[in-house]
Motif scaffolding. Structure first.
Motif, PDB file in Angstrom:
ATOM      1  N   ARG A 194      39.636  35.309  39.131  1.00 26.46           N
ATOM      2  CA  ARG A 194      40.700  36.311  39.135  1.00 26.46           C
ATOM      3  C   ARG A 194      40.124  37.700  39.429  1.00 26.46           C
ATOM      4  N   ALA A 195      39.024  38.040  38.771  1.00 26.67           N
ATOM      5  CA  ALA A 195      38.392  39.341  39.006  1.00 26.67           C
ATOM      6  C   ALA A 195      37.908  39.461  40.448  1.00 26.67           C
ATOM      7  N   GLU A 216      41.210  42.137  47.136  1.00 27.23           N
ATOM      8  CA  GLU A 216      42.465  42.767  47.545  1.00 27.23           C
ATOM      9  C   GLU A 216      42.436  44.284  47.343  1.00 27.23           C
ATOM     10  N   ALA A 217      41.536  44.749  46.477  1.00 33.01           N
ATOM     11  CA  ALA A 217      41.352  46.195  46.290  1.00 33.01           C
ATOM     12  C   ALA A 217      40.251  46.748  47.195  1.00 33.01           C
ATOM     13  N   LYS A 221      44.352  40.756  52.205  1.00 31.10           N
ATOM     14  CA  LYS A 221      45.398  40.144  51.405  1.00 31.10           C
ATOM     15  C   LYS A 221      45.183  38.636  51.326  1.00 31.10           C
ATOM     16  N   ASP A 248      38.720  33.346  34.900  1.00 30.58           N
ATOM     17  CA  ASP A 248      38.651  34.810  34.779  1.00 30.58           C
ATOM     18  C   ASP A 248      37.729  35.399  35.841  1.00 30.58           C
ATOM     19  N   ASP A 289      40.992  39.779  42.825  1.00 26.23           N
ATOM     20  CA  ASP A 289      41.571  41.120  42.652  1.00 26.23           C
ATOM     21  C   ASP A 289      40.693  42.167  43.343  1.00 26.23           C
ATOM     22  N   GLY A 290      39.375  41.990  43.228  1.00 21.83           N
ATOM     23  CA  GLY A 290      38.452  42.917  43.862  1.00 21.83           C
ATOM     24  C   GLY A 290      38.562  42.910  45.373  1.00 21.83           C
ATOM     25  N   ARG A 344      47.823  31.914  45.053  1.00 17.02           N
ATOM     26  CA  ARG A 344      48.114  33.253  45.564  1.00 17.02           C
ATOM     27  C   ARG A 344      48.676  33.237  46.980  1.00 17.02           C
TER      28      ARG A 344
END
Length: 237
Positions: free
Chosen positions: A195-196, A202-203, A2, A192, A199-200, A28
């Motif tokens: 951001r990707a 956190e996934a 996280k 961008d 996001d990756g 974030r």
């Protein structure tokens, strides 16, 4: 992994993608962001802790690791391009590419792996390139170094799995940074890309393919090399 509440260290944050990483991490909710550069006076991001870090200097790496013992997210972004080919290029510049992207990144990982372990495992992000998988006439030294860094990423992922460290490789094509300023081609927005990547993380993704070029190039690796390098067909005949 996280982002909110994490303690992150980003290499090469004085400009481009690294600067965007630092900004996005603060947005974030990262509790602390160590923003590093060879010359930290060039870092102009409110709210970060600026550190000197030259990833080609082992003493500098050790000093940064000693200062930043609370890191649980390491983002290896620092890099260069010397625009050298392999056969006729300047060998010292070719070596500098490898010293930076491969040995420099490895040096930072080796210094911070125990820190991450002590802080619960955390994550490492290596900013790679579509040129990890594709050679490009005029920048083959960069491609070779990024290919080595991709292999490094796979290797440390295996070695650090036991301590619970996520290792994510981020691949991207041309992006609107100073490094690509002279190229009149379509370019990603650095925001961008970041951001990707975040996001990756956190996934819990092991690999982030930022754009269509990266997706298509990786897929083409399973095909005949003539598809990626049509200009070589017929050479030597």
């Amino acid at each position: 992994m996280k982002i909110s509440g994490s303690v992150a260290l980003v290499t090469g944050t004085n400009r481009g993608i690294g600067r965007q990483f630092a900004l996005a991490l603060l947005e974030r909710g990262a509790s602390r962001v160590y923003a590093t550069a060879r010359n930290p006076s060039l870092i102009d991001i409110p709210g970060v802790e600026a550190l000197r870090l030259d990833i080609t200097d082992p003493a500098s790496i050790a000093e940064a690791a000693a200062r930043a013992q609370d890191v649980d997210l390491l983002i290896n972004n620092a890099g260069i391009t010397t625009h050298q080919n392999l056969v006729t290029g300047d060998l010292e510049k070719i070596r500098l590419e490898m010293e930076t992207h491969y040995f420099g990144t490895l040096g930072v990982v080796r210094a911070f792996a125990p820190v991450l372990a002590a802080n619960g495992g955390g994550a490492i992000v290596n900013v790679l390139s579509v040129l990890s998988w594709l050679s490009f006439d005029g920048a083959n030294a960069y491609s070779a170094a990024k290919a080595a860094e991709w292999s490094l990423t796979n290797g440390i992922r295996l070695e650090l799995a036991g301590q619970g460290t996520l290792v994510t490789g981020v691949h991207l094509a041309a992006t609107d940074t100073d490094m690509m300023a002279g190229w009149d081609v379509p370019k990603n927005d650095p925001a961008d890309v970041v951001r990707a990547a975040l996001d990756g993380i956190e996934a819990d993704q092991l690999e982030v393919l930022v754009d269509t070029d990266s997706i298509q190039t990786k897929a083409a690796l399973a095909a005949d090399p003539a598809i990626l390098y049509p200009q070589t067909v017929g050479a030597g005949s």
